[in-house]
Design a protein around this motif. Structure first.
Motif, mmCIF file in Angstrom:
data_model
loop_
_atom_site.group_PDB
_atom_site.id
_atom_site.type_symbol
_atom_site.label_atom_id
_atom_site.label_comp_id
_atom_site.label_asym_id
_atom_site.label_seq_id
_atom_site.Cartn_x
_atom_site.Cartn_y
_atom_site.Cartn_z
ATOM 1 N N ASP A 163 0.800 -1.175 0.043
ATOM 2 C CA ASP A 163 0.043 -0.008 -0.024
ATOM 3 C C ASP A 163 0.723 1.227 0.064
ATOM 4 O O ASP A 163 0.645 2.349 -0.777
ATOM 5 N N ARG A 167 0.784 4.089 -2.832
ATOM 6 C CA ARG A 167 0.439 5.367 -2.418
ATOM 7 C C ARG A 167 1.626 6.363 -2.898
ATOM 8 O O ARG A 167 1.357 7.432 -3.477
ATOM 9 N N SER A 168 2.780 5.986 -2.768
ATOM 10 C CA SER A 168 4.130 6.744 -2.984
ATOM 11 C C SER A 168 4.260 7.070 -4.459
ATOM 12 O O SER A 168 4.338 8.375 -4.757
ATOM 13 N N ASP A 170 1.520 7.086 -6.564
ATOM 14 C CA ASP A 170 0.470 7.713 -7.011
ATOM 15 C C ASP A 170 0.769 9.103 -6.751
ATOM 16 O O ASP A 170 0.480 10.207 -7.340
ATOM 17 N N GLN A 171 1.277 9.474 -5.396
ATOM 18 C CA GLN A 171 1.592 10.924 -5.147
ATOM 19 C C GLN A 171 2.597 11.397 -6.042
ATOM 20 O O GLN A 171 2.598 12.620 -6.109
#
Length: 176
Positions: A163, A167-168, A170-171
């Protein structure tokens, strides 16, 4: 008894994956590989010419399998990073083999299969950037490197997770 050459090669390669992942090229022993494969060590030299030739074939097969199992999806780099993370969890030996290869051959020495896949992946990212599917605040090579290394870092860190990797990335794609 008739010897099955392909079966013997398969067993040697399977035994060699674990031996090389654990000990590297210099520390691996052909005696252990042959014993664990249930084969004569002369077969290593007959089929692969040398311990280094066996390592090269093991690494090639592992890289090819990883590339086939986790094709790049330039329109979903976060998902791609997550799938790389999953692959490393399922097959940690591929990272160990790549690390040994670089430690023993220099960090500029990249296996041929990996180099070919790299060119393809960079081109896919560049194409997605040209189509506006990916931001252009990193050049394609930088972006690929960041995505791949985030998945490796996530795998190798005790506090990271799939996860966190997803998320990293995506950011990363959202930031300017």
């Amino acid at each position: 008894m008739v010897r099955d050459k392909e079966e013997t090669k398969r067993k040697l390669l399977a035994a060699a994956v674990q031996e090389f992942a654990e000990h590297g090229i210099a520390g691996a022993r052909v005696d252990r590989i042959a014993k664990n494969a249930g084969a004569n060590k002369a077969m290593i030299y007959a089929y692969f010419c040398s311990k280094e030739g066996l390592f090269d074939e093991v690494l090639k097969q592992q890289v090819d399998a990883a590339i086939e199992a986790v094709p790049i999806t330039a329109d979903d780099l976060a998902g791609y990073a997550g799938r790389l993370f999953d692959r490393y969890v399922e097959h940690p030996e591929v990272l160990r083999l790549a690390a040994w290869h670089r430690l023993e051959n220099g960090f500029d020495a990249i296996p041929e299969a990996e180099a070919k896949a790299y060119v393809h992946k960079v081109a896919a990212i560049a194409e997605a950037q040209e189509k506006g599917e990916l931001p252009q605040h990193f050049d394609p090579e930088e972006l690929l490197s960041l995505v791949v290394h985030l998945s490796i870092l996530g795998f190798s860190s005790p506090v990271a997770s799939r996860d966190l990797v997803v998320r990293s990335v995506d950011q990363l794609l959202r930031s300017r």
